[in-house]
Design a protein around this motif. Sequence first.
Motif, PDB file in Angstrom:
ATOM      1  N   GLU A  51       0.835  -1.196   0.000  1.00  0.00           N
ATOM      2  CA  GLU A  51       0.000   0.000   0.000  1.00  0.00           C
ATOM      3  C   GLU A  51       0.872   1.250   0.000  1.00  0.00           C
ATOM      4  O   GLU A  51       1.950   1.264   0.606  1.00  0.00           O
ATOM      5  CB  GLU A  51      -0.904   0.028   1.243  1.00  0.00           C
ATOM      6  CG  GLU A  51      -1.930  -1.086   1.291  1.00  0.00           C
ATOM      7  CD  GLU A  51      -2.770  -1.005   2.567  1.00  0.00           C
ATOM      8  OE1 GLU A  51      -2.321  -0.324   3.511  1.00  0.00           O
ATOM      9  OE2 GLU A  51      -3.842  -1.612   2.608  1.00  0.00           O
ATOM     10  N   THR A  52       0.411   2.282  -0.679  1.00  0.00           N
ATOM     11  CA  THR A  52       1.046   3.590  -0.637  1.00  0.00           C
ATOM     12  C   THR A  52       0.003   4.625  -1.032  1.00  0.00           C
ATOM     13  O   THR A  52      -1.040   4.281  -1.596  1.00  0.00           O
ATOM     14  CB  THR A  52       2.265   3.662  -1.575  1.00  0.00           C
ATOM     15  OG1 THR A  52       2.952   4.903  -1.366  1.00  0.00           O
ATOM     16  CG2 THR A  52       1.847   3.556  -3.040  1.00  0.00           C
ATOM     17  N   THR A  53       0.268   5.879  -0.724  1.00  0.00           N
ATOM     18  CA  THR A  53      -0.646   6.953  -1.098  1.00  0.00           C
ATOM     19  C   THR A  53       0.162   8.125  -1.633  1.00  0.00           C
ATOM     20  O   THR A  53       1.387   8.201  -1.440  1.00  0.00           O
ATOM     21  CB  THR A  53      -1.483   7.439   0.113  1.00  0.00           C
ATOM     22  OG1 THR A  53      -0.611   8.091   1.041  1.00  0.00           O
ATOM     23  CG2 THR A  53      -2.184   6.285   0.794  1.00  0.00           C
ATOM     24  N   LYS A  54      -0.519   9.024  -2.293  1.00  0.00           N
ATOM     25  CA  LYS A  54       0.134  10.202  -2.837  1.00  0.00           C
ATOM     26  C   LYS A  54       0.749  11.047  -1.730  1.00  0.00           C
ATOM     27  O   LYS A  54       1.825  11.648  -1.903  1.00  0.00           O
ATOM     28  CB  LYS A  54      -0.885  11.033  -3.633  1.00  0.00           C
ATOM     29  CG  LYS A  54      -0.295  12.248  -4.320  1.00  0.00           C
ATOM     30  CD  LYS A  54      -1.360  12.987  -5.116  1.00  0.00           C
ATOM     31  CE  LYS A  54      -0.770  14.217  -5.817  1.00  0.00           C
ATOM     32  NZ  LYS A  54      -1.809  14.950  -6.601  1.00  0.00           N
ATOM     33  N   GLU A  55       0.082  11.100  -0.585  1.00  0.00           N
ATOM     34  CA  GLU A  55       0.583  11.902   0.538  1.00  0.00           C
ATOM     35  C   GLU A  55       1.863  11.333   1.128  1.00  0.00           C
ATOM     36  O   GLU A  55       2.591  12.036   1.841  1.00  0.00           O
ATOM     37  CB  GLU A  55      -0.478  11.989   1.640  1.00  0.00           C
ATOM     38  CG  GLU A  55      -1.712  12.820   1.269  1.00  0.00           C
ATOM     39  CD  GLU A  55      -2.610  12.119   0.252  1.00  0.00           C
ATOM     40  OE1 GLU A  55      -2.541  10.855   0.173  1.00  0.00           O
ATOM     41  OE2 GLU A  55      -3.371  12.806  -0.454  1.00  0.00           O
ATOM     42  N   TRP A  56       2.153  10.077   0.869  1.00  0.00           N
ATOM     43  CA  TRP A  56       3.366   9.466   1.395  1.00  0.00           C
ATOM     44  C   TRP A  56       4.583   9.737   0.520  1.00  0.00           C
ATOM     45  O   TRP A  56       5.695   9.319   0.848  1.00  0.00           O
ATOM     46  CB  TRP A  56       3.166   7.955   1.529  1.00  0.00           C
ATOM     47  CG  TRP A  56       2.208   7.558   2.607  1.00  0.00           C
ATOM     48  CD1 TRP A  56       1.486   8.383   3.413  1.00  0.00           C
ATOM     49  CD2 TRP A  56       1.872   6.227   2.985  1.00  0.00           C
ATOM     50  NE1 TRP A  56       0.714   7.667   4.283  1.00  0.00           N
ATOM     51  CE2 TRP A  56       0.928   6.322   4.050  1.00  0.00           C
ATOM     52  CE3 TRP A  56       2.255   4.966   2.559  1.00  0.00           C
ATOM     53  CZ2 TRP A  56       0.383   5.207   4.675  1.00  0.00           C
ATOM     54  CZ3 TRP A  56       1.711   3.849   3.174  1.00  0.00           C
ATOM     55  CH2 TRP A  56       0.784   3.964   4.227  1.00  0.00           C
ATOM     56  N   THR A  57       4.382  10.407  -0.592  1.00  0.00           N
ATOM     57  CA  THR A  57       5.464  10.669  -1.542  1.00  0.00           C
ATOM     58  C   THR A  57       5.858  12.141  -1.488  1.00  0.00           C
ATOM     59  O   THR A  57       4.997  13.016  -1.424  1.00  0.00           O
ATOM     60  CB  THR A  57       5.030  10.298  -2.972  1.00  0.00           C
ATOM     61  OG1 THR A  57       4.654   8.917  -2.999  1.00  0.00           O
ATOM     62  CG2 THR A  57       6.152  10.534  -3.957  1.00  0.00           C
ATOM     63  N   LYS A  58       7.143  12.399  -1.524  1.00  0.00           N
ATOM     64  CA  LYS A  58       7.641  13.776  -1.515  1.00  0.00           C
ATOM     65  C   LYS A  58       8.892  13.858  -2.394  1.00  0.00           C
ATOM     66  O   LYS A  58       9.785  13.016  -2.300  1.00  0.00           O
ATOM     67  CB  LYS A  58       7.982  14.239  -0.102  1.00  0.00           C
ATOM     68  CG  LYS A  58       8.495  15.689  -0.039  1.00  0.00           C
ATOM     69  CD  LYS A  58       8.799  16.093   1.401  1.00  0.00           C
ATOM     70  CE  LYS A  58       9.327  17.521   1.474  1.00  0.00           C
ATOM     71  NZ  LYS A  58       8.311  18.512   1.030  1.00  0.00           N
ATOM     72  N   LYS A  59       8.946  14.890  -3.246  1.00  0.00           N
ATOM     73  CA  LYS A  59      10.096  15.077  -4.129  1.00  0.00           C
ATOM     74  C   LYS A  59      10.724  16.438  -3.895  1.00  0.00           C
ATOM     75  O   LYS A  59      10.029  17.433  -3.693  1.00  0.00           O
ATOM     76  CB  LYS A  59       9.687  14.951  -5.599  1.00  0.00           C
ATOM     77  CG  LYS A  59      10.861  15.094  -6.562  1.00  0.00           C
ATOM     78  CD  LYS A  59      10.448  14.881  -8.012  1.00  0.00           C
ATOM     79  CE  LYS A  59      11.646  14.984  -8.943  1.00  0.00           C
ATOM     80  NZ  LYS A  59      11.283  14.754 -10.360  1.00  0.00           N
ATOM     81  N   ILE A  60      12.049  16.455  -3.903  1.00  0.00           N
ATOM     82  CA  ILE A  60      12.780  17.715  -3.804  1.00  0.00           C
ATOM     83  C   ILE A  60      13.810  17.778  -4.930  1.00  0.00           C
ATOM     84  O   ILE A  60      14.259  16.751  -5.438  1.00  0.00           O
ATOM     85  CB  ILE A  60      13.486  17.870  -2.435  1.00  0.00           C
ATOM     86  CG1 ILE A  60      14.457  16.716  -2.197  1.00  0.00           C
ATOM     87  CG2 ILE A  60      12.481  17.967  -1.311  1.00  0.00           C
ATOM     88  CD1 ILE A  60      15.285  16.883  -0.940  1.00  0.00           C
ATOM     89  N   LYS A  61      14.165  18.971  -5.317  1.00  0.00           N
ATOM     90  CA  LYS A  61      15.145  19.197  -6.373  1.00  0.00           C
ATOM     91  C   LYS A  61      16.326  19.965  -5.803  1.00  0.00           C
ATOM     92  O   LYS A  61      16.203  20.631  -4.774  1.00  0.00           O
ATOM     93  CB  LYS A  61      14.500  19.985  -7.517  1.00  0.00           C
ATOM     94  CG  LYS A  61      13.384  19.242  -8.234  1.00  0.00           C
ATOM     95  CD  LYS A  61      12.850  20.064  -9.405  1.00  0.00           C
ATOM     96  CE  LYS A  61      11.769  19.317 -10.166  1.00  0.00           C
ATOM     97  NZ  LYS A  61      11.268  20.074 -11.325  1.00  0.00           N
ATOM     98  N   PRO A  62      17.494  19.887  -6.430  1.00  0.00           N
ATOM     99  CA  PRO A  62      17.886  19.124  -7.620  1.00  0.00           C
ATOM    100  C   PRO A  62      18.306  17.701  -7.257  1.00  0.00           C
ATOM    101  O   PRO A  62      18.089  17.270  -6.107  1.00  0.00           O
ATOM    102  CB  PRO A  62      19.063  19.938  -8.149  1.00  0.00           C
ATOM    103  CG  PRO A  62      19.715  20.467  -6.910  1.00  0.00           C
ATOM    104  CD  PRO A  62      18.583  20.758  -5.950  1.00  0.00           C
ATOM    105  N   GLY A  63      18.939  17.011  -8.193  1.00  0.00           N
ATOM    106  CA  GLY A  63      19.392  15.650  -7.936  1.00  0.00           C
ATOM    107  C   GLY A  63      20.639  15.618  -7.067  1.00  0.00           C
ATOM    108  O   GLY A  63      21.372  16.606  -6.944  1.00  0.00           O
ATOM    109  N   VAL A  64      20.896  14.465  -6.449  1.00  0.00           N
ATOM    110  CA  VAL A  64      22.053  14.336  -5.556  1.00  0.00           C
ATOM    111  C   VAL A  64      23.371  14.498  -6.305  1.00  0.00           C
ATOM    112  O   VAL A  64      24.391  14.862  -5.710  1.00  0.00           O
ATOM    113  CB  VAL A  64      22.038  12.979  -4.816  1.00  0.00           C
ATOM    114  CG1 VAL A  64      20.844  12.885  -3.888  1.00  0.00           C
ATOM    115  CG2 VAL A  64      22.052  11.814  -5.798  1.00  0.00           C
ATOM    116  N   SER A  65      23.374  14.248  -7.609  1.00  0.00           N
ATOM    117  CA  SER A  65      24.613  14.371  -8.376  1.00  0.00           C
ATOM    118  C   SER A  65      25.112  15.808  -8.419  1.00  0.00           C
ATOM    119  O   SER A  65      26.297  16.049  -8.672  1.00  0.00           O
ATOM    120  CB  SER A  65      24.413  13.832  -9.790  1.00  0.00           C
ATOM    121  OG  SER A  65      23.380  14.520 -10.454  1.00  0.00           O
TER     122      SER A  65
END
Length: 714
Positions: A51-65
């Motif tokens: 199970e997963t939900t949209k609220e459990w997902t979070k994205k930040i920028k930029p990439g680790v590279s």
Amino acid sequence: MGKYAFVACLGKYSIVLDAGSSGTRAHIYRWPKKAHKGAASKELEQLPHIETTKEWTKKIKPGVSTFAKKPEKIGPDHLHDLLKHVHGIIPQGAVEDTPIFLLATAGMRLLPENEQKQILHNICSYIDDNSDFLLPDCDAHVKVIDGKTEGLYGWIATNYLLGGFDEPKAHNHGKSHHTYGFLDMGGASAQLAFAPNSTEARKHANDLTLLRLRTLNGQSNDYGVFVTSWLGFGVREARSRYVKALLKGTPGGTVDRKRPDPCLPDGLRTTLEGTVLPPDGPVAGTDPYLVGNGKFEECLRETIPLLAKDVPCEDEPCLLNGVHVPAIDFDVNHFVGISEYWHTTHEIFEMGHQDKAYDFKTYQTRVKEFCSTPWSSIKEGIEQKKWGKVDQETAFEVCFKAAWIVNILHDGIGIPRIGLEATPSHGKSGTEQLAEHGKHGKQKGYLDPFQAVNKINSTEVSWTLGKAVLYASSQVPGPKGGLPVGFGSNVPGKIPEDFEYPSSNHPHIPAPPSSGKNGTSEHWHDSLFDGESSRRIPGLLLFGLIVLIVIFFLFGRERRSRIYHKLGLRFGRGNGGSSPRRKAPFFRGKIPFFSRRGAGTSYERVLEEGDHPEFELGSMDSDEDSQSSLSPTSAVMGSRPVSRSHHLQSPKFNFDNSSSLSIASNNNSMDRRGLVIRTESRERLFPPALAPTTTGRKSRATSPIRHSTPLTNA
């Protein structure tokens, strides 16, 4: 939302951080620890329900590279918000048992190895210092994964959501094939994964990856999957190669810095890096800049060379860049595309066209219309939310991306052009065919050669889900001697040498030449010291005993003698005229190396030191000693003679080591071993004054060599 009835408090969690080229996205997944007792057998034949939900997902920028030159900043400037997010969702009581994975993809693959290691080291240190999540081994939980692993995870996620694993009969595509192909494209790389038909699978068995999953009933299922990845074939890297080729193809001696670009909307001006420039007036600087003319068909032609179809193929057949790929049977191999395949085919057109169908003819018509629209009109449409939340960057990139996607799908992979090329559609158009399949999607899934998706059954399709499915599957107890969950070289029914377990909780122990029970084997060190081994404690005790024995024998004879005395292994002289007797150590006489000099030399010591009357004579087979005689002990102490009987046991000799039984002063060969020793010792043990004269013949000091039978008289 769940498939089964579960107890909520028994849920388990995992965190997968997708460290991509453009940013890092945190995904949280949950599944029940076990099915409820009343679960039907059909339910137990399925994988754990994630199970997963949209609220459990979070994205930040930029990439680790992008932290290659400042790796020490990656914790506070990048990971801090992600850890705060996941800590706010996972129950406090489950934190310590929740594994966290950070898996970096193509953006990190492009960095030098030393920069990769420095970034990963700082990531692991920061997570370990600032959270209590399960992170037992950084090498297994925080790493750069190759494109094939990323593609395999995506293939798992797709088939898990579509039901290819749990309901194979409902997804029978013909020829006993029930799984779906997977396509993924990011900014730097593109992946392809599919299970070839049975003919191609046999022909290219060595090219397949063995994947093993475990259902809730403990049953393991193996799959042979072909996976490949093309680094540099993601949309951002492809665009970079395209611009370089565009500049290289400009005629020499050109004074004007303006370069026409058919892959940009009409009238749009940008720098080589993609920064939008003012629509009118001079452009400052000395570098060339690009001006779009919106000629999409020309854009298609200009991007075909980027497929590198002319690169020599060393292992036929090949697709892109000379990379070997088994022949794809589109009768049974139906592909699902995610990421850029979805965004490029839907983001601009979803609001204007509600059918969401993809076919080559319809899609190309829509893209051609959009890209030929003047940039000024497109800007107005963006401001009016004509295409939803689409921004300027997305809008001006879509023309190149669309051309690249179309060429990858049809000229690269070879997917039929629905709407133009013949397909098994029974006379129906591509859009009609897709619509009809959509009505039965829950039962049969996607039966088209290609379909772009973002979500299946309200769950986003992401390769991170595949990682979570693999880990959750590994947590299901398997049968005794069962094979582990994971993936590696295609060696069905075994554990390949390169087998990769889902986490550090399942370490890989390479098999030695000789296998143990159930086809597995263990190194002795792991058997003794591995915390998971059931033999750990007795193994440690045995190891400690061996060490003590070795140390004991390193002490030397005199020190060992003192230890005997301290441990009470000797008795003092007894009362009542009993002879002084030595209490033998517990093991002496039973295990030879526990004696002072070994089995043979202990007897030699008795002969040399006759003043220690501890040697008792027993009956002999010799005719010379057939008469009754006094025991040495009773003679010395003045006790009455004791007749030799079966109660008096003769000392046992090692007949295989005759040298240890011989006396140094005599080199006689003996037929009747033991005779010389017994007669010699009897004579030396009796002082002349006490020597018996009436109890029988005195034995000779030495015995002659006898060539007669043992029954011959002397």
